[in-house]
Scaffold this motif. Structure first.
Motif, PDB file in Angstrom:
ATOM      1  N   PHE A 255      32.915  19.488  51.810  1.00 51.29           N
ATOM      2  CA  PHE A 255      34.011  20.415  52.062  1.00 51.29           C
ATOM      3  C   PHE A 255      34.217  21.337  50.870  1.00 51.29           C
ATOM      4  O   PHE A 255      34.543  22.520  51.027  1.00 51.29           O
ATOM      5  N   ALA A 256      34.021  20.809  49.668  1.00 52.48           N
ATOM      6  CA  ALA A 256      34.115  21.645  48.471  1.00 52.48           C
ATOM      7  C   ALA A 256      33.013  22.697  48.470  1.00 52.48           C
ATOM      8  O   ALA A 256      33.234  23.850  48.070  1.00 52.48           O
ATOM      9  N   ALA A 257      31.811  22.320  48.924  1.00 46.44           N
ATOM     10  CA  ALA A 257      30.709  23.269  48.995  1.00 46.44           C
ATOM     11  C   ALA A 257      31.010  24.401  49.976  1.00 46.44           C
ATOM     12  O   ALA A 257      30.724  25.569  49.706  1.00 46.44           O
ATOM     13  N   THR A 258      31.609  24.044  51.106  1.00 43.88           N
ATOM     14  CA  THR A 258      31.961  25.066  52.086  1.00 43.88           C
ATOM     15  C   THR A 258      33.033  26.009  51.539  1.00 43.88           C
ATOM     16  O   THR A 258      32.915  27.230  51.634  1.00 43.88           O
ATOM     17  N   ALA A 259      34.074  25.434  50.940  1.00 45.40           N
ATOM     18  CA  ALA A 259      35.173  26.247  50.417  1.00 45.40           C
ATOM     19  C   ALA A 259      34.765  27.030  49.173  1.00 45.40           C
ATOM     20  O   ALA A 259      35.185  28.176  48.982  1.00 45.40           O
ATOM     21  N   GLY A 260      33.937  26.426  48.322  1.00 44.49           N
ATOM     22  CA  GLY A 260      33.605  27.061  47.052  1.00 44.49           C
ATOM     23  C   GLY A 260      32.393  27.951  47.084  1.00 44.49           C
ATOM     24  O   GLY A 260      32.293  28.891  46.291  1.00 44.49           O
ATOM     25  N   ALA A 261      31.434  27.680  47.979  1.00 44.89           N
ATOM     26  CA  ALA A 261      30.187  28.448  47.965  1.00 44.89           C
ATOM     27  C   ALA A 261      29.830  29.069  49.302  1.00 44.89           C
ATOM     28  O   ALA A 261      29.150  30.086  49.342  1.00 44.89           O
ATOM     29  N   GLY A 262      30.267  28.461  50.398  1.00 51.27           N
ATOM     30  CA  GLY A 262      29.839  28.912  51.707  1.00 51.27           C
ATOM     31  C   GLY A 262      30.147  30.365  52.004  1.00 51.27           C
ATOM     32  O   GLY A 262      29.280  31.114  52.463  1.00 51.27           O
ATOM     33  N   PHE A 263      31.387  30.767  51.763  1.00 49.98           N
ATOM     34  CA  PHE A 263      31.791  32.141  52.067  1.00 49.98           C
ATOM     35  C   PHE A 263      31.850  33.024  50.819  1.00 49.98           C
ATOM     36  O   PHE A 263      32.127  34.218  50.924  1.00 49.98           O
ATOM     37  N   THR A 264      31.579  32.436  49.660  1.00 45.71           N
ATOM     38  CA  THR A 264      31.731  33.179  48.410  1.00 45.71           C
ATOM     39  C   THR A 264      30.846  34.416  48.325  1.00 45.71           C
ATOM     40  O   THR A 264      31.331  35.492  47.926  1.00 45.71           O
ATOM     41  N   PRO A 265      29.528  34.349  48.648  1.00 49.92           N
ATOM     42  CA  PRO A 265      28.728  35.576  48.573  1.00 49.92           C
ATOM     43  C   PRO A 265      29.254  36.694  49.468  1.00 49.92           C
ATOM     44  O   PRO A 265      29.272  37.870  49.072  1.00 49.92           O
ATOM     45  N   MET A 266      29.696  36.328  50.667  1.00 48.67           N
ATOM     46  CA  MET A 266      30.225  37.317  51.601  1.00 48.67           C
ATOM     47  C   MET A 266      31.541  37.900  51.085  1.00 48.67           C
ATOM     48  O   MET A 266      31.754  39.121  51.106  1.00 48.67           O
ATOM     49  N   ILE A 267      32.416  37.032  50.571  1.00 43.18           N
ATOM     50  CA  ILE A 267      33.701  37.495  50.028  1.00 43.18           C
ATOM     51  C   ILE A 267      33.488  38.346  48.783  1.00 43.18           C
ATOM     52  O   ILE A 267      34.119  39.392  48.610  1.00 43.18           O
ATOM     53  N   ALA A 268      32.579  37.913  47.904  1.00 41.27           N
ATOM     54  CA  ALA A 268      32.314  38.659  46.672  1.00 41.27           C
ATOM     55  C   ALA A 268      31.742  40.038  46.978  1.00 41.27           C
ATOM     56  O   ALA A 268      32.068  41.020  46.288  1.00 41.27           O
ATOM     57  N   THR A 269      30.900  40.132  48.010  1.00 44.77           N
ATOM     58  CA  THR A 269      30.357  41.440  48.410  1.00 44.77           C
ATOM     59  C   THR A 269      31.488  42.372  48.844  1.00 44.77           C
ATOM     60  O   THR A 269      31.520  43.554  48.459  1.00 44.77           O
ATOM     61  N   ALA A 270      32.428  41.843  49.614  1.00 43.38           N
ATOM     62  CA  ALA A 270      33.569  42.647  50.057  1.00 43.38           C
ATOM     63  C   ALA A 270      34.479  43.009  48.885  1.00 43.38           C
ATOM     64  O   ALA A 270      34.984  44.138  48.802  1.00 43.38           O
ATOM     65  N   LEU A 271      34.688  42.074  47.944  1.00 43.17           N
ATOM     66  CA  LEU A 271      35.545  42.341  46.780  1.00 43.17           C
ATOM     67  C   LEU A 271      34.921  43.386  45.863  1.00 43.17           C
ATOM     68  O   LEU A 271      35.631  44.227  45.290  1.00 43.17           O
ATOM     69  N   ALA A 272      33.597  43.341  45.712  1.00 43.10           N
ATOM     70  CA  ALA A 272      32.923  44.345  44.880  1.00 43.10           C
ATOM     71  C   ALA A 272      33.085  45.737  45.484  1.00 43.10           C
ATOM     72  O   ALA A 272      33.315  46.726  44.766  1.00 43.10           O
ATOM     73  N   ALA A 273      32.994  45.813  46.812  1.00 44.35           N
ATOM     74  CA  ALA A 273      33.195  47.101  47.486  1.00 44.35           C
ATOM     75  C   ALA A 273      34.643  47.565  47.354  1.00 44.35           C
ATOM     76  O   ALA A 273      34.921  48.744  47.115  1.00 44.35           O
ATOM     77  N   ALA A 274      35.585  46.609  47.493  1.00 43.66           N
ATOM     78  CA  ALA A 274      37.009  46.952  47.380  1.00 43.66           C
ATOM     79  C   ALA A 274      37.369  47.387  45.970  1.00 43.66           C
ATOM     80  O   ALA A 274      38.287  48.188  45.774  1.00 43.66           O
ATOM     81  N   GLY A 275      36.643  46.885  44.978  1.00 44.46           N
ATOM     82  CA  GLY A 275      36.915  47.243  43.582  1.00 44.46           C
ATOM     83  C   GLY A 275      36.299  48.549  43.164  1.00 44.46           C
ATOM     84  O   GLY A 275      36.371  48.906  41.978  1.00 44.46           O
ATOM     85  N   GLY A 276      35.678  49.248  44.114  1.00 47.01           N
ATOM     86  CA  GLY A 276      35.091  50.537  43.787  1.00 47.01           C
ATOM     87  C   GLY A 276      33.939  50.435  42.813  1.00 47.01           C
ATOM     88  O   GLY A 276      33.692  51.365  42.036  1.00 47.01           O
ATOM     89  N   GLY A 277      33.225  49.333  42.855  1.00 50.44           N
ATOM     90  CA  GLY A 277      32.109  49.140  41.932  1.00 50.44           C
ATOM     91  C   GLY A 277      32.440  48.220  40.776  1.00 50.44           C
ATOM     92  O   GLY A 277      31.545  47.641  40.165  1.00 50.44           O
ATOM     93  N   SER A 278      33.721  48.073  40.462  1.00 45.82           N
ATOM     94  CA  SER A 278      34.146  47.143  39.417  1.00 45.82           C
ATOM     95  C   SER A 278      34.213  45.730  39.984  1.00 45.82           C
ATOM     96  O   SER A 278      34.536  45.542  41.162  1.00 45.82           O
ATOM     97  N   LEU A 279      33.907  44.750  39.150  1.00 40.77           N
ATOM     98  CA  LEU A 279      33.849  43.370  39.618  1.00 40.77           C
ATOM     99  C   LEU A 279      35.041  42.535  39.159  1.00 40.77           C
ATOM    100  O   LEU A 279      34.966  41.301  39.152  1.00 40.77           O
ATOM    101  N   TRP A 280      36.146  43.156  38.818  1.00 37.39           N
ATOM    102  CA  TRP A 280      37.278  42.390  38.321  1.00 37.39           C
ATOM    103  C   TRP A 280      37.881  41.489  39.401  1.00 37.39           C
ATOM    104  O   TRP A 280      38.368  40.393  39.099  1.00 37.39           O
ATOM    105  N   LEU A 281      37.816  41.911  40.659  1.00 30.51           N
ATOM    106  CA  LEU A 281      38.316  41.060  41.742  1.00 30.51           C
ATOM    107  C   LEU A 281      37.444  39.815  41.920  1.00 30.51           C
ATOM    108  O   LEU A 281      37.942  38.727  42.236  1.00 30.51           O
ATOM    109  N   VAL A 282      36.148  39.974  41.712  1.00 31.37           N
ATOM    110  CA  VAL A 282      35.244  38.826  41.786  1.00 31.37           C
ATOM    111  C   VAL A 282      35.552  37.840  40.655  1.00 31.37           C
ATOM    112  O   VAL A 282      35.508  36.623  40.844  1.00 31.37           O
ATOM    113  N   SER A 283      35.895  38.366  39.483  1.00 33.54           N
ATOM    114  CA  SER A 283      36.280  37.508  38.359  1.00 33.54           C
ATOM    115  C   SER A 283      37.507  36.675  38.703  1.00 33.54           C
ATOM    116  O   SER A 283      37.579  35.481  38.391  1.00 33.54           O
ATOM    117  N   LEU A 284      38.485  37.299  39.352  1.00 32.09           N
ATOM    118  CA  LEU A 284      39.698  36.571  39.748  1.00 32.09           C
ATOM    119  C   LEU A 284      39.383  35.474  40.754  1.00 32.09           C
ATOM    120  O   LEU A 284      39.997  34.394  40.721  1.00 32.09           O
TER     121      LEU A 284
END
Length: 459
Positions: free
Chosen positions: A386-415
């Motif tokens: 369950f930790a793998a699903t919550a911590g890694a399963g959706f993380t690449p997809m979420i990080a891709t969306a956060l990078a786009a939302a940050g306008g190229g900056s990765l500060w949201l991914v850091s958070l």
């Protein structure tokens, strides 16, 4: 008998011989390496291949998100594998489950390598890809708990952390082998690589599977499990029900503590590779080689962290790893944004090797120490998956969306990364360190040796 004498007697009664221990640790490492070779190979291919093979005629970002969604499907299935095989591991034994999971994973990965592309069979291609990925997730969901506990339950108390870490070392070992093979294929002309080159590492799973099965045939069940099985006959045991009813607090704790190391894997093991390739900062073959290099140092830091946990306690080392993750989240993301290849390697080294090494190396023993023998496989497997699903399963997809939302900056991914580490820190602060307890004390009994070697195997 003094407490020290009791502890030594328990170690003698329950631990395996040196020869058997070497076989057990080799089984944990090689078997888990195959499981994660297949699983992480898919994660890497999802970022650089599947978006161009199975999700064609789409915007590049949309194709990448859908490709990562199939990656997430495997992670969603992992808790199901943890539930099924963890339950079976507590009922019929760790070895039986380990043999089953290795065969399922090897066959499934080979089939992925033989899967026709979308331009050949249409919508059936991505549908079959998702189906096979789910089966992969179920298999790997059952693998980690059994492989970890075979080492954990056979080791002496002073080396439980190190023995449990061999299953976790299998992940970077499998990553190293799979990434290097895929990197070699990626040096081919792009047309050939997309046509058949990417398939070779998946098809090789069949050969690796046979090697792992041969090694695992010689592994025996732990004495503490055989004794527990004798006390509670199999037809009367309901380990999963017992886990949920009576051990839900340690289950939640183990789940929370496992999130941060999984978040590091999802971000730096899968998303970061796709990010730098898509940004055209570096060639994909070079990125894969650098990631493979970081896998070597990850093994080193897992060894260091697990050894330190045997000396200083699991809780203290895990807290250090999570605090390190919080401190390095922003610097690592800043390095990823550059087009400097040295900084990219340093970012992957810090994220995958150092942070994940200290937050993951002692985790197998920590999770095993939260539960008694009767539900240990179920508890450790369910919490981890369950930790793998919550911590890694959706993380690449979420990080891709956060990078786009940050306008190229990765500060949201850091958070996002910092959030994972804070959850694990809270989990660690809610419980005590149990690394100083022997196997009988973890079962709620005083430290008293039992001639477990004389206990018959369950029928």
């Amino acid at each position: 008998m003094t407490n020290s004498s009791n502890t030594q007697a328990v170690d003698t009664a329950y631990s395996a011989s040196k020869r058997d221990m070497r076989r057990i640790l080799a089984s944990s490492l090689i078997g888990t390496a195959l499981e994660y070779y297949d699983f992480i190979l898919y994660a890497t291919a999802a970022g650089i291949v599947f978006n161009r093979i199975f999700f064609t005629n789409l915007d590049p970002t949309a194709a990448l998100v859908l490709s990562f969604a199939t990656l997430a499907a495997g992670y969603v299935a992992r808790p199901l594998g943890g539930v099924i095989f963890g339950h079976l591991g507590d009922k019929v034994g760790r070895k039986t489950v380990l043999m089953a999971t290795i065969v399922v994973m090897g066959v499934t990965s080979t089939l992925i390598g033989l899967l026709p592309a979308t331009d050949q069979i249409g919508i059936w291609a991505p549908a079959l890809l998702v189906t096979l990925r789910v089966v992969q997730g179920i298999a790997v969901g059952g693998e980690w708990g059994g492989a970890t506990l075979v080492g954990f339950e056979n080791a002496k108390k002073r080396s439980r952390g190190f023995a449990s870490a061999f299953s976790y070392m299998g992940a970077p070992t499998g990553t190293l082998v799979g990434t290097l093979i895929l990197a070699g294929m990626a040096t081919m002309p792009d047309e050939q690589f997309l046509s058949w080159g990417w398939r070779v590492p998946f098809i090789l799973s069949a050969a690796f599977m046979m090697i792992a099965v041969f090694i695992r045939r010689k592994v025996t069940e732990s004495k503490v499990f055989l004794e527990a099985a004798e006390r509670a006959p199999q037809h009367r045991k309901t380990p999963l029900v017992e886990l949920v009813r009576h051990h839900w607090r340690p289950l939640l704790r183990a789940f929370a503590v496992g999130i941060s190391c999984q978040g590091a894997q999802g971000l730096m093991g899968a998303w970061a590779v796709a990010y730098v390739v898509q940004q055209a900062a570096h060639e994909q073959s070079l990125v894969l080689v650098l990631k493979a290099s970081a896998a070597v140092t990850t093994i080193l830091f897992i060894i260091i962290a697990s050894r330190m946990s045997d000396r200083f306690g699991r809780r203290r080392i895990l807290m250090f790893g999570n605090i390190l993750g919080i401190a390095l989240a922003f610097p690592i993301m800043m390095m990823l944004q550059t087009d400097n290849v040295v900084l990219f390697f340093f970012a992957v080294f810090l994220g995958l090797s150092v942070v994940q090494g200290f937050s993951a190396g002692p985790y197998g023993a920590y999770a095993g120490e939260q539960f008694p023998t009767s539900v240990r496989n179920s508890g450790a497997s369910v919490a981890y998956q369950f930790a793998a699903t919550a911590g890694a399963g959706f993380t690449p997809m979420i990080a891709t969306a956060l990078a786009a939302a940050g306008g190229g900056s990765l500060w949201l991914v850091s958070l996002l990364w910092i959030g994972f580490a804070l959850i694990s820190l809270i989990g660690l602060m809610t419980g005590k360190d149990r690394s100083n307890l022997d196997l009988t004390e973890l079962d709620g009994k005083p430290a008293q040796a039992t001639p477990a070697a004389a206990v018959p195997a369950p029928r």
